[in-house]
Design a protein around this motif. Structure first.
Motif, PDB file in Angstrom:
ATOM      1  N   ARG A  23       0.840  -1.206   0.000  1.00  0.00           N
ATOM      2  CA  ARG A  23       0.000   0.000   0.000  1.00  0.00           C
ATOM      3  C   ARG A  23       0.875   1.258   0.000  1.00  0.00           C
ATOM      4  O   ARG A  23       0.514   2.260  -0.613  1.00  0.00           O
ATOM      5  N   TRP A  24       2.003   1.210   0.717  1.00  0.00           N
ATOM      6  CA  TRP A  24       2.936   2.341   0.640  1.00  0.00           C
ATOM      7  C   TRP A  24       3.391   2.561  -0.797  1.00  0.00           C
ATOM      8  O   TRP A  24       3.512   3.715  -1.245  1.00  0.00           O
ATOM      9  N   LEU A  25       3.608   1.494  -1.539  1.00  0.00           N
ATOM     10  CA  LEU A  25       4.038   1.630  -2.931  1.00  0.00           C
ATOM     11  C   LEU A  25       3.026   2.442  -3.738  1.00  0.00           C
ATOM     12  O   LEU A  25       3.408   3.224  -4.621  1.00  0.00           O
ATOM     13  N   ASP A  26       1.751   2.296  -3.444  1.00  0.00           N
ATOM     14  CA  ASP A  26       0.735   3.122  -4.100  1.00  0.00           C
ATOM     15  C   ASP A  26       1.007   4.614  -3.891  1.00  0.00           C
ATOM     16  O   ASP A  26       0.799   5.430  -4.783  1.00  0.00           O
ATOM     17  N   THR A  27       1.456   4.965  -2.684  1.00  0.00           N
ATOM     18  CA  THR A  27       1.695   6.387  -2.401  1.00  0.00           C
ATOM     19  C   THR A  27       2.847   6.944  -3.220  1.00  0.00           C
ATOM     20  O   THR A  27       2.985   8.160  -3.348  1.00  0.00           O
ATOM     21  N   GLN A  28       3.673   6.057  -3.774  1.00  0.00           N
ATOM     22  CA  GLN A  28       4.815   6.489  -4.578  1.00  0.00           C
ATOM     23  C   GLN A  28       4.540   6.410  -6.074  1.00  0.00           C
ATOM     24  O   GLN A  28       5.309   6.937  -6.877  1.00  0.00           O
ATOM     25  N   THR A  29       3.454   5.754  -6.450  1.00  0.00           N
ATOM     26  CA  THR A  29       3.154   5.559  -7.870  1.00  0.00           C
ATOM     27  C   THR A  29       1.852   6.206  -8.307  1.00  0.00           C
ATOM     28  O   THR A  29       1.615   6.365  -9.507  1.00  0.00           O
ATOM     29  N   LEU A  30       0.990   6.571  -7.359  1.00  0.00           N
ATOM     30  CA  LEU A  30      -0.284   7.213  -7.673  1.00  0.00           C
ATOM     31  C   LEU A  30      -0.291   8.640  -7.135  1.00  0.00           C
ATOM     32  O   LEU A  30       0.530   8.998  -6.285  1.00  0.00           O
ATOM     33  N   THR A  31      -1.209   9.432  -7.587  1.00  0.00           N
ATOM     34  CA  THR A  31      -1.320  10.811  -7.096  1.00  0.00           C
ATOM     35  C   THR A  31      -2.256  10.936  -5.905  1.00  0.00           C
ATOM     36  O   THR A  31      -2.315  11.992  -5.268  1.00  0.00           O
ATOM     37  N   GLY A  32      -2.986   9.872  -5.616  1.00  0.00           N
ATOM     38  CA  GLY A  32      -3.910   9.887  -4.491  1.00  0.00           C
ATOM     39  C   GLY A  32      -4.542   8.523  -4.333  1.00  0.00           C
ATOM     40  O   GLY A  32      -4.300   7.612  -5.145  1.00  0.00           O
ATOM     41  N   PRO A  33      -5.337   8.316  -3.299  1.00  0.00           N
ATOM     42  CA  PRO A  33      -5.963   7.015  -3.057  1.00  0.00           C
ATOM     43  C   PRO A  33      -6.783   6.548  -4.256  1.00  0.00           C
ATOM     44  O   PRO A  33      -7.519   7.330  -4.874  1.00  0.00           O
ATOM     45  N   SER A  34      -6.654   5.273  -4.593  1.00  0.00           N
ATOM     46  CA  SER A  34      -7.326   4.724  -5.771  1.00  0.00           C
ATOM     47  C   SER A  34      -8.781   4.385  -5.506  1.00  0.00           C
ATOM     48  O   SER A  34      -9.560   4.221  -6.448  1.00  0.00           O
ATOM     49  N   GLY A  35      -9.164   4.246  -4.237  1.00  0.00           N
ATOM     50  CA  GLY A  35     -10.503   3.786  -3.905  1.00  0.00           C
ATOM     51  C   GLY A  35     -10.634   2.281  -3.922  1.00  0.00           C
ATOM     52  O   GLY A  35     -11.695   1.744  -3.596  1.00  0.00           O
ATOM     53  N   GLU A  36      -9.561   1.580  -4.288  1.00  0.00           N
ATOM     54  CA  GLU A  36      -9.590   0.124  -4.363  1.00  0.00           C
ATOM     55  C   GLU A  36      -8.919  -0.532  -3.165  1.00  0.00           C
ATOM     56  O   GLU A  36      -8.887  -1.753  -3.064  1.00  0.00           O
ATOM     57  N   ARG A  37      -8.380   0.265  -2.254  1.00  0.00           N
ATOM     58  CA  ARG A  37      -7.682  -0.262  -1.082  1.00  0.00           C
ATOM     59  C   ARG A  37      -8.545  -0.090   0.163  1.00  0.00           C
ATOM     60  O   ARG A  37      -9.474   0.716   0.196  1.00  0.00           O
ATOM     61  N   ASP A  38      -8.215  -0.839   1.206  1.00  0.00           N
ATOM     62  CA  ASP A  38      -8.951  -0.714   2.460  1.00  0.00           C
ATOM     63  C   ASP A  38      -8.047  -0.165   3.553  1.00  0.00           C
ATOM     64  O   ASP A  38      -6.843  -0.006   3.381  1.00  0.00           O
ATOM     65  N   GLY A  39      -8.649   0.122   4.710  1.00  0.00           N
ATOM     66  CA  GLY A  39      -7.905   0.717   5.807  1.00  0.00           C
ATOM     67  C   GLY A  39      -7.793   2.219   5.654  1.00  0.00           C
ATOM     68  O   GLY A  39      -7.998   2.778   4.579  1.00  0.00           O
ATOM     69  N   TRP A  40      -7.446   2.892   6.743  1.00  0.00           N
ATOM     70  CA  TRP A  40      -7.470   4.360   6.729  1.00  0.00           C
ATOM     71  C   TRP A  40      -6.157   4.996   6.281  1.00  0.00           C
ATOM     72  O   TRP A  40      -6.166   6.073   5.687  1.00  0.00           O
ATOM     73  N   LEU A  41      -5.022   4.346   6.538  1.00  0.00           N
ATOM     74  CA  LEU A  41      -3.745   5.015   6.289  1.00  0.00           C
ATOM     75  C   LEU A  41      -3.525   5.285   4.810  1.00  0.00           C
ATOM     76  O   LEU A  41      -3.058   6.371   4.429  1.00  0.00           O
ATOM     77  N   GLN A  42      -3.899   4.346   3.963  1.00  0.00           N
ATOM     78  CA  GLN A  42      -3.708   4.559   2.532  1.00  0.00           C
ATOM     79  C   GLN A  42      -4.610   5.674   2.009  1.00  0.00           C
ATOM     80  O   GLN A  42      -4.392   6.164   0.903  1.00  0.00           O
ATOM     81  N   GLY A  43      -5.585   6.099   2.791  1.00  0.00           N
ATOM     82  CA  GLY A  43      -6.465   7.185   2.378  1.00  0.00           C
ATOM     83  C   GLY A  43      -5.954   8.566   2.739  1.00  0.00           C
ATOM     84  O   GLY A  43      -6.615   9.560   2.431  1.00  0.00           O
ATOM     85  N   GLU A  44      -4.791   8.643   3.389  1.00  0.00           N
ATOM     86  CA  GLU A  44      -4.223   9.924   3.793  1.00  0.00           C
ATOM     87  C   GLU A  44      -3.511  10.574   2.604  1.00  0.00           C
ATOM     88  O   GLU A  44      -2.420  10.151   2.206  1.00  0.00           O
ATOM     89  N   GLN A  45      -4.103  11.622   2.049  1.00  0.00           N
ATOM     90  CA  GLN A  45      -3.586  12.242   0.836  1.00  0.00           C
ATOM     91  C   GLN A  45      -2.166  12.783   1.026  1.00  0.00           C
ATOM     92  O   GLN A  45      -1.359  12.748   0.096  1.00  0.00           O
ATOM     93  N   TRP A  46      -1.820  13.256   2.216  1.00  0.00           N
ATOM     94  CA  TRP A  46      -0.510  13.866   2.428  1.00  0.00           C
ATOM     95  C   TRP A  46       0.638  12.878   2.249  1.00  0.00           C
ATOM     96  O   TRP A  46       1.782  13.279   2.032  1.00  0.00           O
ATOM     97  N   LEU A  47       0.331  11.573   2.295  1.00  0.00           N
ATOM     98  CA  LEU A  47       1.376  10.568   2.103  1.00  0.00           C
ATOM     99  C   LEU A  47       1.706  10.336   0.635  1.00  0.00           C
ATOM    100  O   LEU A  47       2.739   9.724   0.328  1.00  0.00           O
ATOM    101  N   TYR A  48       0.876  10.820  -0.257  1.00  0.00           N
ATOM    102  CA  TYR A  48       1.078  10.551  -1.680  1.00  0.00           C
ATOM    103  C   TYR A  48       2.060  11.541  -2.290  1.00  0.00           C
ATOM    104  O   TYR A  48       1.714  12.425  -3.071  1.00  0.00           O
ATOM    105  N   VAL A  49       3.312  11.397  -1.905  1.00  0.00           N
ATOM    106  CA  VAL A  49       4.378  12.269  -2.379  1.00  0.00           C
ATOM    107  C   VAL A  49       5.688  11.520  -2.257  1.00  0.00           C
ATOM    108  O   VAL A  49       5.879  10.708  -1.352  1.00  0.00           O
ATOM    109  N   ARG A  50       6.587  11.759  -3.193  1.00  0.00           N
ATOM    110  CA  ARG A  50       7.899  11.107  -3.158  1.00  0.00           C
ATOM    111  C   ARG A  50       8.905  11.992  -2.442  1.00  0.00           C
ATOM    112  O   ARG A  50       9.066  13.154  -2.786  1.00  0.00           O
ATOM    113  N   ARG A  51       9.592  11.408  -1.472  1.00  0.00           N
ATOM    114  CA  ARG A  51      10.673  12.097  -0.771  1.00  0.00           C
ATOM    115  C   ARG A  51      11.930  11.249  -0.888  1.00  0.00           C
ATOM    116  O   ARG A  51      12.410  10.675   0.067  1.00  0.00           O
TER     117      ARG A  51
END
Length: 371
Positions: free
Chosen positions: A99-127
């Motif tokens: 699910r972390w990999l999604d935050t590095q490859t997508l611009t935001g939550p896909s709606g296809e994942r479960d749980g709350w952490l993957q829904g945090e938009q601020w994580l969707y950024v590469r550092r």
């Protein structure tokens, strides 16, 4: 666990996760800078959050903290999964990394994942995520079916610090998880992306240090006990040698960036652990937290990872009240970090009140599905 013991443990959980984020955010902007240049600009070391460039405001965390948070979430979900009559399965943490990999490859939550952490938009950024982590997790997705099969170790020879910088949460698990299990499980979790034995063993060692600190050991005692576990494993020599050298320098050499550079750059696992341990030993008192973190990040190397690991160690040693208020206040994602810390504590002390006998379809299991 007594009420007083539980309160101290919760403070250590919060301190470890927040301390790691603070060290990460301090070191991120200077990660690729020469140590002499850092010292020229900051003679006392990096002691306040700096901007890292466009889109990187002061206080921003990196992939180190991102992956640590997904480790926490994975451990909570592994515990929830035991409702099915299954054992505590570490591979659930690899699912969290996916699910972390999604935050590095997508611009935001896909709606296809479960749980709350993957829904945090601020994580969707590469550092500056590690290429080894990205590649290994992408390869795991391509395992021959639409649904990845979790639990397999990465097939590479990398001992980069991308494993050790994220496994501190294993050491936060309560006392009923034996020390050997904590060591081995953290090593396995690092091995999902880093295949070299040193990358795994350094990770197991960090988790073991954190565990001993959470159980009341002094810093020296925790390092000794973790090293004793480490040396029982084949291939321990790189990590044990690096740790012994860090302890020697802490006892005999001046505390400063020149000494840190003698331990390497922190790009590989044993060096990152050694630098963090050295800085913690050089400034072990609660009021010296900022001195230690500043030392851990002021060098020509992987400053965010060494800062994060040092922050994990000292946060677990002293608890959250030792953290500098001005940095706690300003670190990115503080609300989410503390929410995860508190949810982790709830799951491992009062999980039966949240799920299990209370039914499989509670709000808690929607927040932390058991897989």
């Amino acid at each position: 666990m007594t009420r007083l013991g539980e309160e101290m443990w919760r403070a250590r959980v919060r301190g470890c996760l927040l301390g790691g984020a603070i060290g990460d955010a301090l070191g991120g902007p200077v990660e690729f800078e020469d140590g002499r240049s850092i010292v020229a600009k900051y003679p006392d070391g990096v002691r306040e959050f700096l901007p890292g460039g466009p889109g990187w405001p002061a206080g921003t965390i990196t992939d180190d903290t991102q992956m640590t948070l997904f480790t926490v979430e994975g451990l909570i979900r592994a515990s929830v999964r035991t409702d099915r009559g299954l054992g505590f399965t570490v591979a659930v943490v690899q699912h969290a990394y996916d699910r972390w990999l999604d935050t590095q490859t997508l611009t935001g939550p896909s709606g296809e994942r479960d749980g709350w952490l993957q829904g945090e938009q601020w994580l969707y950024v590469r550092r500056a995520p590690g290429n080894t982590c990205l590649t290994a997790l992408e390869q795991a997705r391509q395992g021959g079916s639409k649904i990845p099969q979790f639990g397999a170790q990465a097939v590479n020879a990398s001992k980069g610090c991308g494993g050790v910088m994220r496994v501190a949460p294993f050491g936060l698990l309560p006392r009923q998880f034996p020390a050997e299990w904590v060591f081995d499980s953290a090593a396995d979790a690092a091995g999902y992306t880093h295949g070299h034995p040193t990358g795994k063993l350094a990770s197991g060692t960090l988790a073991a240090i954190i565990r001993e600190l959470c159980n009341g050991a002094s810093l020296e005692e925790a390092i000794t006990q973790a090293t004793n576990l480490l040396t029982q494993h084949e291939g321990h020599e790189e990590t044990s040698t690096a740790l012994n050298f860090a302890r020697h320098l802490a006892a005999t050499a001046p505390a400063g960036p020149v000494t840190v550079e003698r331990l390497g750059g922190g790009w590989v696992a044993e060096e990152a652990l050694a630098i963090a341990v050295y800085a913690a030993l050089a400034y072990p008192a609660p009021e010296q937290f900022l001195d230690a973190i500043a030392l851990a990040v002021t060098h020509s190397g992987d400053s965010d990872s060494t800062g994060a690991i040092c922050g994990n160690i000292l946060g677990a040693l002293h608890g959250e009240t030792a953290l500098p208020a001005e940095l706690v206040f300003a670190v990115e994602g503080r609300a989410a970090i503390l929410q995860l810390a508190d949810d982790f504590a709830l799951e491992f002390t009062q999980g039966r009140r949240l799920h299990g006998d209370y039914g499989p379809h509670t709000a808690w299991t929607a927040r932390y599905p058991g897989w």
